[in-house]
Design a protein around this motif. Structure first.
Motif, short mmCIF file in Angstrom:
data_model
loop_
_atom_site.label_atom_id
_atom_site.label_comp_id
_atom_site.label_asym_id
_atom_site.label_seq_id
_atom_site.Cartn_x
_atom_site.Cartn_y
_atom_site.Cartn_z
N VAL A 12 52.07 90.28 -95.82
CA VAL A 12 51.37 91.52 -95.51
C VAL A 12 50.89 91.52 -94.06
N THR A 13 50.51 90.35 -93.55
CA THR A 13 50.00 90.30 -92.17
C THR A 13 51.07 90.75 -91.17
N LYS A 14 52.35 90.45 -91.48
CA LYS A 14 53.41 90.90 -90.58
C LYS A 14 53.55 92.42 -90.61
N ILE A 15 53.40 92.99 -91.82
CA ILE A 15 53.46 94.44 -91.94
C ILE A 15 52.30 95.08 -91.18
N GLU A 16 51.09 94.49 -91.33
CA GLU A 16 49.93 95.00 -90.62
C GLU A 16 50.14 94.91 -89.10
N ALA A 17 50.72 93.80 -88.67
CA ALA A 17 50.99 93.65 -87.23
C ALA A 17 51.96 94.72 -86.75
N GLU A 18 52.99 94.99 -87.55
CA GLU A 18 53.96 96.02 -87.19
C GLU A 18 53.30 97.39 -87.16
#
Length: 651
Positions: free
Chosen positions: A269-275
């Motif tokens: 999820v953190t990668k999605i949030e970063a994107e």
């Protein structure tokens, strides 16, 4: 500063505007009143500057400081309240502050502030995406997020209603069982009463010594108690084993669901949030770029039209005054950055490139909004999956703990059952040694009475459980009506959200077509039969996908002298026809988005391309849709308007 105004202003309804250092205005006080106010005057008489000041007080960012000032201010007093907008120069930009009338001016900027550079007004002439402009204020990402939330809430209610349906189906079975148990209890009570009478008769016929009888009675009582407890233990064991079977089935199902979840791809999820953060940052940067481009385009359009008298005067006062004065006197285009002569076509070409760049940035921003929406949906799906997995793990732990507890209970019951069996055998042997042939009948009667008493207790317990379950089901079924009403409300909300975008599009097209027909009829353009918008579907690329999107196609129908109708293009419209079409398109957005509910003003400027009589008809028509219509006109155009309209002739 002075202002020439129509007398007899009602103080209670007066609208006072105080302006300091905005555009070409150093200091001005103007009083307006509800209805139509005409700013009558020649070019470079601060009419446009006043409209921009009024826009600023209402909340718009499209305003400029006076060239020789570092600070400016606009005060708007309307309806007993005063709203203030402050301006402060910050390097090459202007920082705004204060408490304007509108918190969110986007709708008013698009559809109420109809100056020459207004996007909605210019969209027709430039061939812009008309649908995108109408739909720009609609937050489609928020609508989709709300739809997802309501769908989840509806699923939860549907699950609860399905459970109520299952419980409702169980009611007849439980009611039948309750009736059967009541009948069986009644039969057992009668049988028990008969058994007790037989025991008394048999007991009375036995002639024994009191010591022998008391000893045997004690043994029989102990035997009855032991058998009752043994039967109770057997019943408890059966119940516990059934519960264990059910729990083990639940455990297998949960483990299967967990195994299935383990097989799915794990998403961080953190990668999605970063994107998402990256996309939002890019979107914010694009918003800033579009705004800057709009300001640059607006400024250059104003300079090209010669509307900024202050800068023109600065060019006249240049140290090479004689050459510059000559150029200005000959109406040549002089560059407002370096003072040299520039071909007007070159400036127009540069402006066209800037407009194309702005459209590219708007399209990129629209694509980014879609990507943000997709990433948000993906993030929510991952979060839901994670939450469901954690719930399954907690449920599995709970089931395993319950299985362990019940297995311990079964083991304890089995041990107790073995002890009781041994005790019953011992008591039966002792009773048998005390009874004779006659007394064995008494023992049998005791056994029969004990058995029936136990059966009666068991039936009563089961009947109480059935009645409790019936009561619980009926209590829960009482909630069905509320749940169905709540689901219906959610369905209506979902329908409204799903059709909101479609409804706005349809209403925009309808409003434009109806008002365009009425305006064309009023203005009597000779060879235009109709100007109308058709809503169509087109396949377009959005990000990495091709999707079907709605589009607004503008149609222009003309007729020849012999009455033959044909379709023309926007390029062939006269300047007057283009201006009228752009204004009506802006009016359609004004009505569809109900801008009149939040902004009490409709502003109009730069109508010189339209002849005086048509301007008068157009102003009369627009006046019926706004509480306050403020229009800037040349004196000869203002003369054609109704004498009852308020005039402001000096700012």
């Amino acid at each position: 500063m002075t202002s020439a105004q129509t007398p007899d202003t009602d103080v209670d309804t007066a609208i006072d505007v105080h302006v300091e250092n905005v555009g070409g205005i150093s200091d001005a006080d103007v009083t307006l009143r509800p209805g139509v106010t005409v700013l009558a005057g020649r070019n470079a008489t601060n009419r446009t500057s006043f409209l921009q000041a009024l826009m600023s007080a209402l909340g718009s960012e499209h305003v400029s400081l006076k060239g020789d000032a570092d600070e400016g201010r606009v005060d708007l007093s309307v309806g007993g309240e005063t709203f203030t907008r402050t301006l402060e120069r910050a390097g090459s930009s202007v920082r705004t502050g204060g408490t304007p009338y509108l918190d969110k001016p986007e709708l008013a900027d698009l559809f109420a502030f109809l100056l020459e550079s207004n996007e909605a007004r210019r969209a027709v002439a430039r061939g812009d995406d008309l649908r995108e402009l109408i739909m720009r204020p609609v937050d489609t990402a928020a609508i989709n997020a709300e739809i997802d939330r309501l769908k989840e809430e509806k699923r939860s209610i549907d699950d609860e209603l399905d459970e109520l349906d299952s419980l409702s189906d169980r009611l007849p079975e439980l009611e039948t069982r309750r009736t059967q148990l009541a009948d069986r209890i009644e039969e057992t009570e009668a049988e028990l009463e008969a058994a007790r009478e037989e025991l008394e008769t048999a007991d009375a016929s036995v002639q024994r010594s009191r010591e022998e009888k008391d000893s045997l009675d004690n043994k029989l009582d102990a035997l009855g108690d032991a058998r009752d407890e043994l039967e109770s233990i057997r019943y408890d064991l059966e119940t516990e084993r059934e519960s264990l079977d059910s729990l083990r089935t639940d455990r297998d199902e949960v483990e299967a669901e967990l195994d299935a979840a383990d097989g799915e791809e794990e998403v961080d999820v953190t990668k999605i949030e970063a994107e998402l953060d990256r996309l939002r940052d890019r979107q914010q940067a694009l918003d800033s770029t579009v705004k800057q481009l709009q300001s640059v385009i607006q400024f250059n359009e104003e300079m090209l039209e010669g509307t900024n008298e202050e800068i023109a005067q600065a060019l006249r006062d240049d140290e090479n005054g004689s050459v510059t004065d000559g150029l200005l006197a000959d109406s040549a285009v002089v560059c407002w950055t370096c003072g040299s002569e520039v071909d007007e076509g070159d400036i127009e070409a540069t402006l066209d490139r800037l407009r194309e760049l702005r459209q590219e940035k708007i399209a990129e921003r629209r694509s980014l909004k879609q990507e943000v929406s997709e990433q948000q949906s993906r993030r929510d799906e991952v979060r839901n999956a994670t939450r469901e997995y954690e719930q399954l793990e907690r449920r599995l732990t709970s089931v395993e703990d319950e299985i362990e507890r019940r297995e311990d209970k079964v083991e304890q019951l089995q041990e107790r059952r073995a002890e009781l069996k041994e005790r019953v055998t011992e008591l039966e042997d002792e009773v048998e040694s005390l009874e004779d042939e006659t007394y064995s009948e008494v023992l049998d009667r005791h056994k029969d009475v004990n058995r029936r008493e136990f059966e009666l207790d068991r039936l009563r317990d089961e009947k109480r459980e059935v009645e409790a379950e019936l009561e619980e089901i009926e209590r829960r079924l009482d909630d069905r009506e509320d749940l169905e009403a709540e689901r219906e409300e959610i369905n209506e909300e979902l329908e409204e959200l799903r059709t909101r975008i479609d409804r706005i599009e349809r209403e925009a097209v309808t409003e434009f077509n109806e008002h365009m027909d009425e305006v064309l009829s009023l203005l009597e353009y000779r060879n235009i039969d109709r100007i109308w918008i058709e809503r169509t579907e087109k396949r377009v690329r959005e990000g990495r996908r091709r999707v079907t999107k709605n589009s607004f196609d503008l149609h222009i129908i003309r007729s020849t002298d012999d009455g033959t109708a044909y379709e023309d293009t926007v390029d062939h419209l006269s300047e007057s026809e283009r201006e009228v079409t752009g204004l009506v398109f802006a009016l359609a957005g004004y009505l569809v988005h109900e801008v009149y509910e939040t902004c009490p003003f409709l502003l109009m400027d730069s109508l010189e391309a339209i002849d005086s009589n048509r301007i008068a008809a157009l102003v009369d028509y627009f006046a019926s849709f706004a509480d306050n219509l403020v229009v800037a006109l040349l004196p000869e155009d203002a003369q054609a308007l109704d004498d009852d309209y308020r005039r402001v002739t000096d700012i």
